[in-house]
Design a protein around this motif. Sequence first.
Motif, mmCIF file in Angstrom:
data_model
loop_
_atom_site.group_PDB
_atom_site.id
_atom_site.type_symbol
_atom_site.label_atom_id
_atom_site.label_comp_id
_atom_site.label_asym_id
_atom_site.label_seq_id
_atom_site.Cartn_x
_atom_site.Cartn_y
_atom_site.Cartn_z
ATOM 1 N N ILE A 80 0.835 -1.205 0.000
ATOM 2 C CA ILE A 80 0.000 0.000 0.000
ATOM 3 C C ILE A 80 0.868 1.251 0.000
ATOM 4 C CG2 ILE A 80 -0.242 0.193 2.521
ATOM 5 C CD1 ILE A 80 -3.180 0.915 2.037
ATOM 6 N N GLU A 81 1.996 1.217 0.701
ATOM 7 C CA GLU A 81 2.889 2.387 0.745
ATOM 8 C C GLU A 81 3.523 2.630 -0.624
ATOM 9 O OE1 GLU A 81 5.563 1.853 4.016
ATOM 10 O OE2 GLU A 81 4.028 2.401 5.486
ATOM 11 N N ARG A 82 3.773 1.553 -1.346
ATOM 12 C CA ARG A 82 4.331 1.716 -2.698
ATOM 13 C C ARG A 82 3.349 2.443 -3.609
ATOM 14 N NH1 ARG A 82 4.035 -1.178 -7.333
ATOM 15 N NH2 ARG A 82 2.889 -2.899 -6.378
ATOM 16 N N HIS A 83 2.055 2.243 -3.385
ATOM 17 C CA HIS A 83 1.050 2.893 -4.223
ATOM 18 C C HIS A 83 0.814 4.348 -3.833
ATOM 19 C CE1 HIS A 83 -0.481 -0.264 -6.927
ATOM 20 N NE2 HIS A 83 -0.134 -1.102 -5.969
ATOM 21 N N ILE A 99 -7.459 1.701 -4.577
ATOM 22 C CA ILE A 99 -8.180 0.836 -5.518
ATOM 23 C C ILE A 99 -7.194 0.020 -6.360
ATOM 24 C CG2 ILE A 99 -9.682 0.851 -7.545
ATOM 25 C CD1 ILE A 99 -11.148 3.215 -6.237
ATOM 26 N N ALA A 100 -6.100 0.649 -6.770
ATOM 27 C CA ALA A 100 -5.082 -0.070 -7.535
ATOM 28 C C ALA A 100 -4.416 -1.142 -6.683
ATOM 29 C CB ALA A 100 -4.045 0.908 -8.071
ATOM 30 N N HIS A 101 -4.144 -0.816 -5.436
ATOM 31 C CA HIS A 101 -3.556 -1.780 -4.494
ATOM 32 C C HIS A 101 -4.475 -2.980 -4.317
ATOM 33 C CE1 HIS A 101 -2.177 -3.413 -0.638
ATOM 34 N NE2 HIS A 101 -3.308 -3.025 -0.064
ATOM 35 N N ASP A 102 -5.751 -2.720 -4.095
ATOM 36 C CA ASP A 102 -6.738 -3.788 -3.909
ATOM 37 C C ASP A 102 -6.806 -4.691 -5.141
ATOM 38 O OD1 ASP A 102 -9.401 -4.868 -2.630
ATOM 39 O OD2 ASP A 102 -9.966 -4.212 -4.652
ATOM 40 N N ALA A 103 -6.854 -4.083 -6.323
ATOM 41 C CA ALA A 103 -6.942 -4.866 -7.557
ATOM 42 C C ALA A 103 -5.678 -5.697 -7.781
ATOM 43 C CB ALA A 103 -7.184 -3.936 -8.743
ATOM 44 N N GLU A 104 -4.537 -5.134 -7.438
ATOM 45 C CA GLU A 104 -3.283 -5.880 -7.601
ATOM 46 C C GLU A 104 -3.269 -7.115 -6.700
ATOM 47 O OE1 GLU A 104 1.578 -5.369 -7.201
ATOM 48 O OE2 GLU A 104 0.271 -3.681 -6.694
ATOM 49 N N SER A 142 -13.551 3.974 4.433
ATOM 50 C CA SER A 142 -14.674 4.543 3.682
ATOM 51 C C SER A 142 -14.851 3.827 2.351
ATOM 52 C CB SER A 142 -14.448 6.042 3.450
ATOM 53 O OG SER A 142 -14.489 6.748 4.669
ATOM 54 N N ALA A 143 -13.739 3.580 1.657
ATOM 55 C CA ALA A 143 -13.812 2.873 0.377
ATOM 56 C C ALA A 143 -14.363 1.461 0.561
ATOM 57 C CB ALA A 143 -12.430 2.831 -0.269
ATOM 58 N N GLN A 144 -13.958 0.817 1.645
ATOM 59 C CA GLN A 144 -14.470 -0.526 1.902
ATOM 60 C C GLN A 144 -15.972 -0.492 2.181
ATOM 61 O OE1 GLN A 144 -12.196 -3.648 2.881
ATOM 62 N NE2 GLN A 144 -13.182 -4.198 4.805
ATOM 63 N N ALA A 145 -16.403 0.481 2.997
ATOM 64 C CA ALA A 145 -17.823 0.593 3.315
ATOM 65 C C ALA A 145 -18.660 0.876 2.073
ATOM 66 C CB ALA A 145 -18.031 1.686 4.361
ATOM 67 N N GLU A 146 -18.075 1.580 1.097
ATOM 68 C CA GLU A 146 -18.781 1.898 -0.139
ATOM 69 C C GLU A 146 -18.773 0.736 -1.137
ATOM 70 O OE1 GLU A 146 -20.523 4.547 -1.028
ATOM 71 O OE2 GLU A 146 -20.240 5.578 0.884
ATOM 72 N N GLY A 147 -18.064 -0.334 -0.807
ATOM 73 C CA GLY A 147 -18.028 -1.493 -1.691
ATOM 74 C C GLY A 147 -17.090 -1.346 -2.873
ATOM 75 N N PHE A 148 -16.066 -0.480 -2.730
ATOM 76 C CA PHE A 148 -15.140 -0.249 -3.845
ATOM 77 C C PHE A 148 -14.088 -1.347 -3.989
ATOM 78 C CE2 PHE A 148 -15.740 4.649 -3.390
ATOM 79 C CZ PHE A 148 -16.964 4.550 -4.012
ATOM 80 N N PHE A 149 -13.904 -2.169 -2.962
ATOM 81 C CA PHE A 149 -12.816 -3.141 -2.976
ATOM 82 C C PHE A 149 -13.296 -4.513 -3.422
ATOM 83 C CE2 PHE A 149 -10.553 -0.668 0.632
ATOM 84 C CZ PHE A 149 -9.992 0.195 -0.295
ATOM 85 N N LYS A 150 -12.373 -5.261 -3.992
ATOM 86 C CA LYS A 150 -12.644 -6.616 -4.438
ATOM 87 C C LYS A 150 -12.469 -7.635 -3.311
ATOM 88 C CE LYS A 150 -10.898 -5.713 -9.154
ATOM 89 N NZ LYS A 150 -12.061 -6.123 -9.952
ATOM 90 N N ILE A 151 -11.571 -7.323 -2.357
ATOM 91 C CA ILE A 151 -11.197 -8.293 -1.332
ATOM 92 C C ILE A 151 -11.411 -7.697 0.058
ATOM 93 C CG2 ILE A 151 -9.520 -9.352 -2.899
ATOM 94 C CD1 ILE A 151 -7.305 -8.025 -1.204
ATOM 95 N N SER A 152 -11.113 -8.484 1.077
ATOM 96 C CA SER A 152 -11.331 -8.107 2.477
ATOM 97 C C SER A 152 -10.090 -7.427 3.043
ATOM 98 C CB SER A 152 -11.660 -9.369 3.284
ATOM 99 O OG SER A 152 -11.818 -9.082 4.645
ATOM 100 N N HIS A 153 -10.289 -6.239 3.631
ATOM 101 C CA HIS A 153 -9.176 -5.460 4.178
ATOM 102 C C HIS A 153 -9.315 -5.248 5.682
ATOM 103 C CE1 HIS A 153 -7.326 -3.877 0.364
ATOM 104 N NE2 HIS A 153 -8.499 -4.289 -0.096
#
Length: 397
Positions: A80-83, A99-104, A142-153
């Motif tokens: 995540i820090e790299r992104h 979002i890019a981190h999650d998708a990767e 916030s992004a997780q609550a909005e359903g923007f992620f593909k996986i569990s964080h």
Amino acid sequence: MNSSFLASSLAKACDSDISGDLCLANARLVLPDRVVTGSVTIEQGVITEIAEGDRVLVGADDCTGDFVLPGLVELHTDNIERHIEPRPEVDWPHLPALIAHDAELASTGITTVFDAMRVGSIHGGKGRYIDYARKLADELLSAQAEGFFKISHFLHLRAEICSETLLQELACFGPEDRVGIVSLMDHTPGQRQFRNLSRLKTYVSKKRGMNDAEFAAHVENLHGLQKRFGRKHEAGAVTEAARLGATLASHDDTTAQHVDTSSENGAAFAEFPTTFEAAAACRTKNIAVMMGAPNLIRGGSHSGNVAAKDLAMADLLDIVSSDYVPSALLLSAFHLAELWDDLPRAVATVTRNPAKAVGLDDRGALRVGWRGDVLRVRRMAHTPILRGVWSRGNKVS
């Protein structure tokens, strides 16, 4: 782990309100204790059936003998820090970076991640580190609550005990923040990861552009911070981990004495012990040993510390982390499978063992009633090739 963390995190901040249905058939299922030909069925995001045999029912996906295994569980990644800082001193907008981190991660088979964020800042000199974790965590949650992620964080707070503001920064987090791990970091030069000062100099000179005088001042400052804050911040971070309901981890233990202290603090697992001595001491204290996948795959530590392969061959390796290369996690499991001649045991180091270490009792294995986080993998020579990734039954890669 405090059970209230698990219950509240899974109930309050759900990964997604959408769960999928799926049947993967004619697959080699990697179960906890064996590999069998069969099918796994997922309904409403949960595994509802595991059946043996090569039958492919109407509507099922024919895996044609590919492996099906649980989704990977990542406890420590710097990705995540790299992104958010793709180059030194370059700040990237956080939401697109997240979002890019999650998708990767999804694309590498990771379906649960504990995102590592540093807490504890140093405000002067070229070695400065500025507070960022609370703001980034707010955006991630916030992004997780909005359903923007593909996986569990979940959150992993890396507590730099030799810093100026650790306890103030930890105080900004609460039990509602999905903080699953607090790890105790002491990067004082001359010990633990950086016993070899020349390696530290190479690292920070490249990353921070320090000359010899600046490096000497940096080392002196870090020693001063350890003397002023080390013991106070270590004790405070242990207390804060308990308040947050988080699992406590040690980091870079080097001696049996370090491990004794980690045990007294209540550490559940040890991140990257640097010596055979420390790893062996962890075994006597019932502390799970985690090593980095890059170390395992490369055949040694880039910092000159103990090789993960040596610990694996001595039965002193329990958990593998991708560390700084997300795609290394799946590869490491198949690498270990060859070393041990035991695929289920190897897969457990990147699935069930990490989940168990942090108290997640609903994932990390192909079991009825557990989360439908699964991977379809084909092996080509010595390389596992991902052919599908599902999180709660939804295809995410």
